[in-house]
Design an enzyme around this catalytic site. Sequence first.
Site, PDB file in Angstrom:
ATOM      1  N   GLY A 141     -11.709   0.732  12.628  1.00  0.00           N
ATOM      2  CA  GLY A 141     -11.180   1.103  14.042  1.00  0.00           C
ATOM      3  C   GLY A 141     -12.508   1.647  15.126  1.00  0.00           C
ATOM      4  O   GLY A 141     -12.327   0.984  16.046  1.00  0.00           O
ATOM      5  N   ILE A 142     -13.475   2.571  14.628  1.00  0.00           N
ATOM      6  CA  ILE A 142     -14.239   2.842  15.540  1.00  0.00           C
ATOM      7  C   ILE A 142     -15.582   1.798  15.678  1.00  0.00           C
ATOM      8  O   ILE A 142     -15.872   1.427  16.556  1.00  0.00           O
ATOM      9  CB  ILE A 142     -14.909   4.200  15.168  1.00  0.00           C
ATOM     10  CG1 ILE A 142     -13.696   5.482  15.059  1.00  0.00           C
ATOM     11  CG2 ILE A 142     -16.328   4.786  16.062  1.00  0.00           C
ATOM     12  CD1 ILE A 142     -14.081   6.787  14.633  1.00  0.00           C
ATOM     13  N   GLU A 184      -8.616  -5.929   5.082  1.00  0.00           N
ATOM     14  CA  GLU A 184      -8.544  -5.265   3.408  1.00  0.00           C
ATOM     15  C   GLU A 184      -7.238  -6.048   2.990  1.00  0.00           C
ATOM     16  O   GLU A 184      -7.192  -6.834   1.651  1.00  0.00           O
ATOM     17  CB  GLU A 184      -8.255  -3.962   3.439  1.00  0.00           C
ATOM     18  CG  GLU A 184      -9.783  -3.283   3.695  1.00  0.00           C
ATOM     19  CD  GLU A 184      -9.196  -1.808   3.975  1.00  0.00           C
ATOM     20  OE1 GLU A 184      -9.326  -1.020   2.988  1.00  0.00           O
ATOM     21  OE2 GLU A 184      -8.865  -1.597   5.109  1.00  0.00           O
ATOM     22  N   LEU A 186     -16.370   2.432  10.007  1.00  0.00           N
ATOM     23  CA  LEU A 186     -16.051   3.810  10.728  1.00  0.00           C
ATOM     24  C   LEU A 186     -14.412   3.686  11.256  1.00  0.00           C
ATOM     25  O   LEU A 186     -14.409   3.011  12.096  1.00  0.00           O
ATOM     26  CB  LEU A 186     -17.132   3.792  11.674  1.00  0.00           C
ATOM     27  CG  LEU A 186     -18.570   3.686  11.536  1.00  0.00           C
ATOM     28  CD1 LEU A 186     -19.435   3.532  12.734  1.00  0.00           C
ATOM     29  CD2 LEU A 186     -19.056   4.798  10.527  1.00  0.00           C
ATOM     30  N   GLY A 187     -13.769   4.402  10.465  1.00  0.00           N
ATOM     31  CA  GLY A 187     -12.487   4.555  11.025  1.00  0.00           C
ATOM     32  C   GLY A 187     -12.210   5.937  10.944  1.00  0.00           C
ATOM     33  O   GLY A 187     -12.846   6.837  11.417  1.00  0.00           O
ATOM     34  N   ASN A 245     -14.396  -0.954  17.732  1.00  0.00           N
ATOM     35  CA  ASN A 245     -13.894  -0.611  19.176  1.00  0.00           C
ATOM     36  C   ASN A 245     -14.677   0.070  20.000  1.00  0.00           C
ATOM     37  O   ASN A 245     -14.297   0.157  21.240  1.00  0.00           O
ATOM     38  CB  ASN A 245     -12.403  -0.428  19.168  1.00  0.00           C
ATOM     39  CG  ASN A 245     -11.454  -1.161  18.331  1.00  0.00           C
ATOM     40  OD1 ASN A 245     -11.408  -2.266  18.891  1.00  0.00           O
ATOM     41  ND2 ASN A 245     -10.876  -1.022  17.176  1.00  0.00           N
ATOM     42  N   ARG A 270     -12.090  15.080   8.033  1.00  0.00           N
ATOM     43  CA  ARG A 270     -12.899  15.486   6.623  1.00  0.00           C
ATOM     44  C   ARG A 270     -14.245  15.950   7.235  1.00  0.00           C
ATOM     45  O   ARG A 270     -14.903  15.648   8.187  1.00  0.00           O
ATOM     46  CB  ARG A 270     -13.131  14.471   5.726  1.00  0.00           C
ATOM     47  CG  ARG A 270     -11.880  13.839   5.268  1.00  0.00           C
ATOM     48  CD  ARG A 270     -12.078  13.112   3.983  1.00  0.00           C
ATOM     49  NE  ARG A 270     -10.873  12.203   3.702  1.00  0.00           N
ATOM     50  CZ  ARG A 270     -10.671  11.025   3.717  1.00  0.00           C
ATOM     51  NH1 ARG A 270     -11.442  10.324   4.301  1.00  0.00           N
ATOM     52  NH2 ARG A 270      -9.371  10.581   3.190  1.00  0.00           N
ATOM     53  N   ASN A 278       0.819  -1.182   0.079  1.00  0.00           N
ATOM     54  CA  ASN A 278       0.088  -0.003   0.076  1.00  0.00           C
ATOM     55  C   ASN A 278       0.890   1.249  -0.083  1.00  0.00           C
ATOM     56  O   ASN A 278       1.555   1.525   1.138  1.00  0.00           O
ATOM     57  CB  ASN A 278      -1.022  -0.026   1.490  1.00  0.00           C
ATOM     58  CG  ASN A 278      -1.607   1.088   1.365  1.00  0.00           C
ATOM     59  OD1 ASN A 278      -1.939   2.080   0.354  1.00  0.00           O
ATOM     60  ND2 ASN A 278      -2.711   1.083   2.346  1.00  0.00           N
ATOM     61  N   HIS A 330     -13.098   2.685   0.169  1.00  0.00           N
ATOM     62  CA  HIS A 330     -13.073   1.630   1.061  1.00  0.00           C
ATOM     63  C   HIS A 330     -13.688   0.405   0.373  1.00  0.00           C
ATOM     64  O   HIS A 330     -14.283  -0.571   1.285  1.00  0.00           O
ATOM     65  CB  HIS A 330     -13.799   1.949   2.236  1.00  0.00           C
ATOM     66  CG  HIS A 330     -13.359   3.175   3.069  1.00  0.00           C
ATOM     67  ND1 HIS A 330     -14.227   3.982   3.886  1.00  0.00           N
ATOM     68  CD2 HIS A 330     -12.037   3.254   3.630  1.00  0.00           C
ATOM     69  CE1 HIS A 330     -13.223   4.722   4.485  1.00  0.00           C
ATOM     70  NE2 HIS A 330     -12.023   4.258   4.495  1.00  0.00           N
ATOM     71  N   ARG A 354      -2.698  -2.236  -3.360  1.00  0.00           N
ATOM     72  CA  ARG A 354      -3.878  -1.436  -3.312  1.00  0.00           C
ATOM     73  C   ARG A 354      -3.801   0.106  -4.031  1.00  0.00           C
ATOM     74  O   ARG A 354      -2.757   0.630  -4.038  1.00  0.00           O
ATOM     75  CB  ARG A 354      -3.891  -1.153  -1.639  1.00  0.00           C
ATOM     76  CG  ARG A 354      -5.176  -0.282  -1.379  1.00  0.00           C
ATOM     77  CD  ARG A 354      -5.412  -0.117   0.048  1.00  0.00           C
ATOM     78  NE  ARG A 354      -6.481   0.689   0.360  1.00  0.00           N
ATOM     79  CZ  ARG A 354      -7.056   1.105   1.472  1.00  0.00           C
ATOM     80  NH1 ARG A 354      -6.484   0.895   2.507  1.00  0.00           N
ATOM     81  NH2 ARG A 354      -8.248   1.740   1.609  1.00  0.00           N
TER      82      ARG A 354
END
Length: 404
Positions: free
Chosen positions: A332-333, A389, A210-211, A336, A242, A7, A181, A92
Amino acid sequence: MKILIVNAGSSSLKYQLIDMDNEETLAKGLVERIGMGVPGHANMKVDDKTVCDVEEPIEDHVKACHLMLGFLTDPEKGVVKDMKEIGAVGHRVLHGGNKFSESVIINQAVMDAIEEFIPLGPLHNPANLMGIKACQAVMPGTPMVAVFDTAFHQTMPPKAYMYGVPYEYYERLHVRRYGFHGTSHRYVSKRTAEFLGKDPKDLRIIVCHLGNGSSLSAVNGGKCVDTSMGITPLEGMIMGTRSGVMDPAVVQYICDNDHISVDEMLNICNKKSGLLGISGLSNDMRDIDKAAREGHERAKLARDMLIYGIRKYIGQYSAAMNGVDVIVFTAGIGENNIELRRDVMAGFEYMGAKIDQEKNAAIKPGHAYEADISAADSKVKILVIPTNEEIAIARDTLELVTKG
Ligand code: ADP
């Protein structure tokens, strides 16, 4: 076969070597500060332990690839004896425009197309190309595959991907929603069906990735029918840095008042907005949660805006598919953050979706696993499926190089 996943960013290169016989990660690492005129940094981890670590000038991606291969084949710390043990490389690639709806073996025509779409992915596509060319230079003859972030979303119907500007912009400049994504949305929606023991054709799934960057997708019968990111990853809900979707007149208004260019404003929208811009504290959700719990008003607002944004897309996609069978959280979100999952799902009983608070709270941060967190009487399944991924890229690469 052992497959190397690459990547490449403009000044960094992440890599992972996977043994496809058992899908085990043999090593992974990072090369950063490439071509920046300051000492670069490269490392390799095996079993999450750093075994190689150097700081030295890294002038370009070719040097970065040499370092990576040097680590992987190191007689003492390496994980392969010879570069020839690496059967293929999966790259990627951010933007495949409207040309790629699946992964492809890289040849000159594919590289030309990645170049053609540089205007749509001005930061990533040139870096992805550099990564491909550098790997080709140091591993000549090794087959390489491109896996596009946009590919899975190519099944969206025109009513979902068109913007309401004059049609000629679509024809002349390819202006439309592409979505990103895609590798994660594809992997997670497929795993969702497998986890439930159902045929993907029978499921209407909303994937909440959701990251630091976030996007939702609506996957009906195994095909993406809508997604929240647009011609660039800026569209959607607020993200780490963003802004997400907003009236485009905001850009003109701020540019005119503050005498800044559109480029400067878009930089603000991409890098200084979202959780960071609203809270004034951080782009990391852990910091936002902590500050919100301590009573920081703008952290609370940032958190509320993110949750409200996700809920609005769930509503939209449920309308788009005439209902929903599964809502799945990932990245991530999504994997976790117990409280965020709870608050996103609050009040969706009216459409048959109810979370089981105990099952939800049982998935501890940092220890996500595939789980059904819906209440026994919930008509809609609510799942957590950790994304992967790298495995998705490695599987595509293996399939393409072995089928010839
Ligand atoms: P990226 O889009 O950069 O791949 P990630 O998917 O890694 O981002 O997500 C980053 C977000 O996930 C951050 O906001 C962070 O707070 C959250 N996160 C990651 N790991 C954890 C964890 N172990 N516990 C709580 N939150 C986490």
